[in-house]
Design an enzyme around this catalytic site. Structure first.
Site, PDB file in Angstrom:
ATOM      1  N   HIS A 143       0.967  -1.202  -0.187  1.00  0.00           N
ATOM      2  CA  HIS A 143      -0.150   0.044   0.026  1.00  0.00           C
ATOM      3  C   HIS A 143       0.912   1.276   0.008  1.00  0.00           C
ATOM      4  O   HIS A 143       0.222   2.482   0.265  1.00  0.00           O
ATOM      5  CB  HIS A 143      -0.896   0.101   1.305  1.00  0.00           C
ATOM      6  CG  HIS A 143      -1.625  -1.233   1.543  1.00  0.00           C
ATOM      7  ND1 HIS A 143      -2.643  -1.673   0.467  1.00  0.00           N
ATOM      8  CD2 HIS A 143      -1.617  -2.065   2.472  1.00  0.00           C
ATOM      9  CE1 HIS A 143      -3.070  -2.870   0.754  1.00  0.00           C
ATOM     10  NE2 HIS A 143      -2.730  -3.078   1.927  1.00  0.00           N
ATOM     11  N   HIS A 164      -7.056  -4.460  -1.115  1.00  0.00           N
ATOM     12  CA  HIS A 164      -6.302  -5.948  -1.458  1.00  0.00           C
ATOM     13  C   HIS A 164      -6.904  -6.600  -2.764  1.00  0.00           C
ATOM     14  O   HIS A 164      -6.688  -8.009  -2.709  1.00  0.00           O
ATOM     15  CB  HIS A 164      -6.429  -6.938  -0.137  1.00  0.00           C
ATOM     16  CG  HIS A 164      -6.193  -6.134   0.948  1.00  0.00           C
ATOM     17  ND1 HIS A 164      -6.962  -5.516   1.750  1.00  0.00           N
ATOM     18  CD2 HIS A 164      -4.903  -5.724   1.749  1.00  0.00           C
ATOM     19  CE1 HIS A 164      -6.231  -5.264   3.006  1.00  0.00           C
ATOM     20  NE2 HIS A 164      -5.117  -5.388   2.674  1.00  0.00           N
TER      21      HIS A 164
END
Lengths: 330, 330
Positions: B56, B218
């Site tokens: 991320h 995700h």
């Protein structure tokens, strides 16, 4: 084509509208596509103008602000801005001490900025020009005669912008720009093509198991294609031609730049590989940038830029800069 | 899989090696994957720790530095870090005034940070926790019970980090964190899947003419899929659920976040669309961020975060921050 856009022909102006909305410290002219500082610098200082085709963001509009550019002229995607718009930008930011044009070495940009400089001089504005040609990949290419101007442009805009901000005169600013251009080299690679919105399909076909070494920032051909390789091998193929071209031992500023679609986790991994190779070759990395600074729309890939630095270059590098794309010290 | 990596199993540690090489102002532990400030904050101030699965970036490691996090614990890609590592980070940065854990609401993170807090408390360290759950897209998902924690985490880390930096005590910092979490909402979408290096292929199949609305960071499922739409329609589909969930009229901080592979020219275009819709609905955008702040590897797409702001939140937002991912005022 998967893009966050409305109509392909409106991408540039709609994106500029977003820049205007996000950055009240900038003035964005939606007709001429010229971005300037909302608060101009003081009278009597050299102004710095750059520009070129869009699709390389944050370059150039994202580098307008205190300590860097006074204006950026955004052409259509991968298309040089017209001379009259460069002239208008030059006139708008001139503070009586002359204007430096920073031009990447592409035929269209060089011609249009040259013409704009002539027009500005007819208006009584003194113009100096530096043509950036740092790409060691190829000599002559689809868009240019001679070497292409790529990543070094970012470093040059920062350093020369700082010199102009502190009040150096036009001759000094031009000399500094030429010195920086002479001392820096770049090389890039692509994992994928980019897709120009108006074209609607990838600029070139690159099979799933291939990469292209020495790619240009418009997707123009590089040195060769070969099977996908580990990052360590890619790093070697970017660093070696740079080091072969110029003695870069000693202090340096290094940029590991993303082409637009490569995530930061990969850019940092590449930076580790590149930094290790450079240091082994005697380059002392004094400062660095890792991120998306001069992109090629949604191309995946990266480029390496190395600039030989001295105390003066490092001092100007460290000077405050307040732009959307680079910011520190203020 | 086209990525700038060596072996898939080495991506995280090799990327962290790049972070260490690029940022001497950070300490990167290549064994525990904990990133801390090289110069710890003064004794007597609350420390702020976050972490979670990698992939991320810049979240969380890129937000370690003055005015924001004291430590980030990087798990493997999309995998929560283990309790002992969170505990080690907590212990390393405790300056005697307690530690705040900022946890995104994913089952693994919540459990592991909870256990780490218990372990730290056995070491005599007072720990407060905020669980961020700002994603209005779905209730319960592949990785979590309840709402997912996404973009608001970036804003919360900045605001709460500033409060800790100026010396607010743990109770005040926890209360502020809860207030920020209560006042912020996010929603995201994807044009493409991401590809986890160890998997070697896209997490999900999304046809060339489809997009997914309400996607997680995700690649976990969102609300629905539908044919590719213009940016204006996508903006509406992101903004409407946010506004339907909470009264956000009045001053706000807005983030238009890229998922990793979407270039800035598209992000600014989306920001123009989003800002116009929000302002029409009575949201006054006082501050904004446009760029890649909480990504999903090489996913193309974007998310919108809106945080209702007051004078106190804006003051803390404007406080100096010196991190790789956010920097201003110093």
């Amino acid at each position: 084509m998967k893009k966050l856009i409305n109509k392909p022909e409106d991408v540039l102006v709609e994106s500029l509208r977003g820049v205007a909305a996000a950055h009240p410290e900038l003035s964005v002219d939606l007709d001429t596509h010229v971005i300037t500082r909302a608060t101009p610098k003081e009278q009597g200082k050299v102004a710095v103008v750059s520009g070129g085709g869009s699709g390389h963001e944050p370059l150039h509009g994202g580098f307008v602000g205190v300590g860097m550019l006074d204006a950026a002229v955004a052409g259509e995607i991968f298309t040089s801005p017209t001379p009259d718009r460069v002239q208008a930008a030059t006139k708008a930011v001139d503070r009586g001490a002359g204007v430096l044009h920073i031009v990447k070495n592409y035929t269209g940009d060089v011609l249009n900025f040259e013409m704009a400089a002539e027009l500005a001089e007819m208006d009584g504005i003194e113009v100096g020009t530096v043509v950036v040609d740092d790409d060691v990949a190829v000599q002559d290419s689809l868009y240019t005669a001679g070497r292409r101007g790529v990543g070094l442009t970012v470093l040059l805009e920062k350093i020369v912008g700082a010199a102009a901000e502190e009040g150096q005169d036009l001759a000094a600013v031009v000399a500094l720009a030429e010195k920086v251009n002479a001392q820096g080299r770049s090389m890039g690679m692509a994992l994928t093509s980019c897709t120009v919105p108006a074209a609607g399909k990838p600029t070139f076909d690159l099979p799933d198991d291939q990469m292209e070494i020495g790619i240009g920032i418009h997707g123009e051909p590089g040195r060769h294609r070969e099977p996908l390789a580990p990052a360590s091998d890619i790093a070697r193929q970017l660093v070696e031609p740079i080091l072969a071209d110029l003695d870069l031992t000693g202090p340096a500023i290094v940029m590991l730049n993303g082409m637009g679609a490569t995530p930061q986790i990969e850019l940092y991994l590449m930076y580790a590989e590149v930094a290790a190779l450079l240091e082994k070759a005697g380059v002392q990395i004094a400062r660095n940038l890792v991120g998306n600074y001069i992109t090629s729309l949604d191309m995946a890939g990266c480029s390496v830029t190395v600039l030989k630095a001295d105390d003066e270059i490092l001092r100007l590098w460290d000077a405050p800069v307040i732009t959307p794309g680079l910011r520190w010290g203020a």
